[in-house]
Design a protein around this motif. Structure first.
Motif, mmCIF file in Angstrom:
data_model
loop_
_atom_site.group_PDB
_atom_site.id
_atom_site.type_symbol
_atom_site.label_atom_id
_atom_site.label_comp_id
_atom_site.label_asym_id
_atom_site.label_seq_id
_atom_site.Cartn_x
_atom_site.Cartn_y
_atom_site.Cartn_z
ATOM 1 N N CYS A 5 0.834 -1.214 0.000
ATOM 2 C CA CYS A 5 0.000 0.000 0.000
ATOM 3 C C CYS A 5 0.863 1.256 0.000
ATOM 4 N N LYS A 6 1.921 1.260 0.794
ATOM 5 C CA LYS A 6 2.814 2.426 0.827
ATOM 6 C C LYS A 6 3.475 2.629 -0.537
ATOM 7 N N ASN A 9 0.827 3.978 -2.925
ATOM 8 C CA ASN A 9 0.526 5.382 -2.625
ATOM 9 C C ASN A 9 1.639 6.291 -3.116
ATOM 10 N N HIS A 10 2.871 5.870 -2.926
ATOM 11 C CA HIS A 10 4.007 6.672 -3.395
ATOM 12 C C HIS A 10 4.000 6.762 -4.925
ATOM 13 N N THR A 13 0.932 9.076 -6.250
ATOM 14 C CA THR A 13 0.753 10.416 -5.696
ATOM 15 C C THR A 13 0.269 11.367 -6.788
ATOM 16 N N TYR A 15 -2.810 10.604 -5.705
ATOM 17 C CA TYR A 15 -3.904 9.689 -5.402
ATOM 18 C C TYR A 15 -3.501 8.765 -4.257
ATOM 19 N N GLN A 16 -4.501 8.184 -3.620
ATOM 20 C CA GLN A 16 -4.275 7.218 -2.553
ATOM 21 C C GLN A 16 -4.873 5.880 -2.966
ATOM 22 N N GLN A 18 -6.155 2.050 -1.889
ATOM 23 C CA GLN A 18 -6.691 1.293 -0.768
ATOM 24 C C GLN A 18 -6.915 -0.133 -1.245
ATOM 25 N N VAL A 32 -8.584 3.435 -6.018
ATOM 26 C CA VAL A 32 -7.744 4.633 -6.081
ATOM 27 C C VAL A 32 -8.665 5.833 -5.904
ATOM 28 N N ASP A 34 -9.053 10.190 -5.169
ATOM 29 C CA ASP A 34 -8.378 11.474 -5.375
ATOM 30 C C ASP A 34 -8.263 12.231 -4.053
ATOM 31 N N LYS A 35 -7.779 13.468 -4.128
ATOM 32 C CA LYS A 35 -7.547 14.276 -2.925
ATOM 33 C C LYS A 35 -8.827 14.530 -2.129
#
Length: 93
Positions: A5-6, A9-10, A13, A15-16, A18, A32, A34-35
């Motif tokens: 997950c990290k 996410n990296h 970016t 976006y996040q 899950q 995925v 958005d902000k």
């Protein structure tokens, strides 16, 4: 999976990513957002895609492409044309 997950996410970016729980067939739902927390993409991914580095790279590349399409920065027809061009490169003597 926290490490995956990290990494996702990296790579995605700003976006996040899950990851949902593993289902009976060993797949997970990748979401995925958005902000603003809005769902931008959802994909079902296999455990193998998350564990094999080459498959994970392919997954991230596909997500980047799909995010560009979702953002309106890349049209699906452009992707098809590029893939078509790659198919025929080097075929002329």
């Amino acid at each position: 999976m926290e490490r995956i997950c990290k990494l996702l996410n990296h790579a995605l970016t700003p976006y996040q990513a899950q990851l949902g729980e593993t289902d009976a067939s060993g797949h997970r739902q990748l979401t995925v957002v958005d902000k603003q927390g809005e769902v931008t993409l959802q994909r079902t991914v296999s455990q193998r895609q998350l564990q094999d580095q080459r498959l994970l790279v392919d997954l991230v590349d596909g997500l980047h492409r799909d995010l560009q399409i979702a953002e309106g920065r890349l049209q699906p027809c452009v992707i098809a044309a590029l893939q078509h061009q790659r198919t025929f490169q080097g075929t002329f003597a």
